[in-house]
Design a protein around this motif. Structure first.
Motif, PDB file in Angstrom:
ATOM      1  N   ARG A 145      -3.956  -2.911  -9.673  1.00 34.35           N
ATOM      2  CA  ARG A 145      -4.321  -2.342  -8.375  1.00 34.35           C
ATOM      3  C   ARG A 145      -3.149  -1.694  -7.629  1.00 34.35           C
ATOM      4  O   ARG A 145      -3.369  -0.874  -6.740  1.00 34.35           O
ATOM      5  CB  ARG A 145      -4.935  -3.431  -7.487  1.00 34.35           C
ATOM      6  CG  ARG A 145      -6.276  -3.956  -7.991  1.00 34.35           C
ATOM      7  CD  ARG A 145      -6.823  -5.019  -7.056  1.00 34.35           C
ATOM      8  NE  ARG A 145      -8.101  -5.540  -7.497  1.00 34.35           N
ATOM      9  CZ  ARG A 145      -9.296  -5.030  -7.161  1.00 34.35           C
ATOM     10  NH1 ARG A 145      -9.338  -3.962  -6.382  1.00 34.35           N
ATOM     11  NH2 ARG A 145     -10.419  -5.571  -7.599  1.00 34.35           N
ATOM     12  N   ARG A 164      -8.782  -3.827  -1.676  1.00 30.37           N
ATOM     13  CA  ARG A 164      -8.969  -5.196  -1.176  1.00 30.37           C
ATOM     14  C   ARG A 164      -8.137  -5.454   0.077  1.00 30.37           C
ATOM     15  O   ARG A 164      -7.735  -6.583   0.355  1.00 30.37           O
ATOM     16  CB  ARG A 164      -8.607  -6.202  -2.274  1.00 30.37           C
ATOM     17  CG  ARG A 164      -9.366  -5.973  -3.560  1.00 30.37           C
ATOM     18  CD  ARG A 164      -9.391  -7.186  -4.456  1.00 30.37           C
ATOM     19  NE  ARG A 164     -10.316  -8.189  -3.968  1.00 30.37           N
ATOM     20  CZ  ARG A 164     -10.676  -9.273  -4.674  1.00 30.37           C
ATOM     21  NH1 ARG A 164     -10.169  -9.463  -5.879  1.00 30.37           N
ATOM     22  NH2 ARG A 164     -11.519 -10.142  -4.187  1.00 30.37           N
ATOM     23  N   LEU A 165      -7.877  -4.407   0.827  1.00 27.85           N
ATOM     24  CA  LEU A 165      -7.106  -4.558   2.058  1.00 27.85           C
ATOM     25  C   LEU A 165      -7.996  -5.074   3.185  1.00 27.85           C
ATOM     26  O   LEU A 165      -9.220  -4.970   3.140  1.00 27.85           O
ATOM     27  CB  LEU A 165      -6.489  -3.213   2.457  1.00 27.85           C
ATOM     28  CG  LEU A 165      -5.598  -2.545   1.406  1.00 27.85           C
ATOM     29  CD1 LEU A 165      -5.104  -1.202   1.924  1.00 27.85           C
ATOM     30  CD2 LEU A 165      -4.420  -3.437   1.036  1.00 27.85           C
ATOM     31  N   SER A 224       0.850  -1.157   0.000  1.00 18.20           N
ATOM     32  CA  SER A 224       0.000   0.000   0.000  1.00 18.20           C
ATOM     33  C   SER A 224       0.897   1.221   0.000  1.00 18.20           C
ATOM     34  O   SER A 224       1.961   1.215   0.527  1.00 18.20           O
ATOM     35  CB  SER A 224      -0.871   0.018   1.226  1.00 18.20           C
ATOM     36  OG  SER A 224      -1.671  -1.116   1.260  1.00 18.20           O
ATOM     37  N   THR A 239      -5.577  -0.605  -2.558  1.00 15.90           N
ATOM     38  CA  THR A 239      -5.969  -1.479  -3.665  1.00 15.90           C
ATOM     39  C   THR A 239      -7.465  -1.738  -3.707  1.00 15.90           C
ATOM     40  O   THR A 239      -7.968  -2.273  -4.682  1.00 15.90           O
ATOM     41  CB  THR A 239      -5.252  -2.834  -3.551  1.00 15.90           C
ATOM     42  OG1 THR A 239      -5.715  -3.507  -2.354  1.00 15.90           O
ATOM     43  CG2 THR A 239      -3.743  -2.647  -3.477  1.00 15.90           C
ATOM     44  N   CYS A 281      -2.960  -7.666   0.392  1.00 15.56           N
ATOM     45  CA  CYS A 281      -4.404  -7.682   0.183  1.00 15.56           C
ATOM     46  C   CYS A 281      -5.025  -8.891   0.879  1.00 15.56           C
ATOM     47  O   CYS A 281      -4.394  -9.945   1.006  1.00 15.56           O
ATOM     48  CB  CYS A 281      -4.718  -7.725  -1.307  1.00 15.56           C
ATOM     49  SG  CYS A 281      -4.277  -6.210  -2.193  1.00 15.56           S
TER      50      CYS A 281
END
Length: 455
Positions: free
Chosen positions: A198, A144-145, A9, A142, A286
């Motif tokens: 992403r 989707r963390l 990230s 992203t 993720c």
């Protein structure tokens, strides 16, 4: 992974604002960032607003926000001076992370940022605070963390009085990927495509507004890809503000620090950490691609666990993966020590395992590990596999190994269900086909249970 960046990230400090009168479709989220470790300096120094301009985009990327940051006066450079960062890395080889961080912030001022992924990268922010210099932080969101990661972001912002500068993936690209291939295509064809959309492309946009970034890479994080990272280097993959090869400098203040020492530092300084660490997660990315690891497993084994150990990079640090003379790592002769060496472990050749596959009624069951000796995850399970072989000696189960890298890899993929190293198979006495061990738990008790249920 943040500017002055770190892994999965990336975040840049700042308080958000919007332009009045902009339409809802074209309005860009802009982030203002006060690069100060305390409010005292704000009244003592003059700051100017500087726009971090991303690279030009196609129409599909026109919504991507630009970040504006309150910046300290730029560091002046001497005319004609060209920094030799290879020599600088050698000079700093024995320096502490605090010294390295101080040097990085001093040299690049407002043109450097910390990449924050929400794991141990909070150590970078703490070191930056301790220098007393202004600093920026960015992170890649992203989409989707884990929820725990977002909570850590909030806690870090409050602890340090900053605003992390978030970079997001292009909505049109994500939409196309999910519509065409589904939400979890990476389990079938690898993580690189999803990470590229992403993470890598948002990071590229972020870095185009910088001259240097700071990451939390350590040599002990991934023996296959990070064992040779320098303290400072010209970034081998990404471009910076000036564009072109060599336009971006990458700082790795924790390169020579062991993970245990990082954690001792975090505990001593009493800073926020990701709650997932208490649940066995070490390297955190993720949510769909991250698992906790067991004692004895390497920290990166919890990332993209369905793929080869040597490919445990998402693309943010692609320059770590080396190929020489056009040959990939697993196709070259391995200059590493053999593993699973025991009188109780049978070494199978390709012909031997082909004969084993042909037998429909075996006198004994066979447990076979498909391995590569350079693989850190194979190395991590060596002790438990040898112990298991000792316990099964003379009890109707043969324990064996088959080296499945190099020239044997395609055969192992097609005929032996090889997905990643290590892959463990049992050939029961009465079943014609081998059964693949489905778990990431490679301790003796888990493997013994698998054998006893299927032998």
């Amino acid at each position: 992974m943040a500017l002055a960046v770190t892994s999965s990230s990336t975040a840049i400090s700042g308080s958000s604002f919007s332009r009045s009168g902009a339409s809802s479709e074209s309005k860009a989220v802009q982030i203002c960032s006060i690069r100060l470790s305390d409010r005292t300096h704000l009244s003592q120094r003059r700051y100017s607003v500087k726009s971090i301009t991303a690279e030009s985009h196609s129409c599909s990327e026109s919504w991507v926000p630009r970040a504006s940051t309150l910046t300290a006066p730029e560091v002046e450079e001497k005319d004609g001076e060209v920094e030799d960062f290879e020599q600088l890395a050698k000079k700093l080889v024995d320096a502490s992370p605090l010294e390295i961080m101080d040097k990085a912030l001093e040299k690049f001022g407002d043109d450097i940022a910390i990449a924050f992924s929400g794991a141990e990268d909070v150590a970078l922010i703490e070191y930056a605070r301790l220098t007393g210099k202004p600093f920026r932080v960015f992170s890649l969101d992203t989409g989707r963390l884990n929820p725990e990661t977002y909570r850590l972001f909030d806690a870090v912002e409050k602890q340090y009085g900053i605003r992390i500068e978030y970079m997001f993936p292009d909505a049109v690209e994500v939409q196309a990927l999910v519509r065409n291939k589904g939400l979890f295509s990476f389990y079938e064809d690898g993580h690189q495509e999803c990470c590229r959309v992403r993470k890598v492309r948002p990071l590229r946009r972020a870095l185009k507004g910088l001259k240097a970034w700071i990451t939390g890479q350590r040599k002990d994080q991934s023996p296959g890809t990070r064992s040779e990272i320098p303290i400072v280097q010209v970034d081998p993959v990404f471009e910076g503000l000036d564009g072109g090869v060599g336009s971006l400098v990458k700082w790795n203040p924790l390169a020579n620090v062991e993970g245990a020492d990082v954690w001792n530092f975090l505990r001593t300084m009493d800073v926020p950490v990701n709650a997932l660490h208490a649940q066995g997660y070490v390297s955190i990315g993720c949510e769909p691609c991250t698992r906790p690891v067991l004692p004895g497993q390497h920290e990166r084994e919890g990332r993209w666990w369905w793929e080869d150990a040597k490919a445990k990079e998402c693309g943010l640090h692609k320059g770590n993966i080396k190929e020489e003379d056009g040959a990939s790592e697993d196709s070259k002769p391995a200059a590493v020590q053999e593993i699973f060496e025991s009188n109780n472990v049978v070494t199978l050749s390709k012909g031997g395992i082909e004969n084993l596959m042909k037998l429909e009624n075996r006198k004994e069951a066979w447990l076979v590990v498909l391995y590569a000796p350079w693989c850190p995850f194979c190395q991590a399970m060596e002790a438990s596999y040898i112990e298991l072989a000792e316990k099964l000696a003379g009890k109707g189960v043969k324990v064996a190994k088959f080296r499945a890298d190099g020239d044997q890899k395609e055969f192992a993929k097609q005929e032996l269900q090889l997905g990643s190293f290590p892959t463990i198979l049992i050939f029961p006495k009465s079943a014609p086909r081998a059964i693949k061990y489905p778990s990431e738990h490679r301790d003796v008790d888990s493997l013994m249970t698998f054998v006893n249920l299927l032998r």
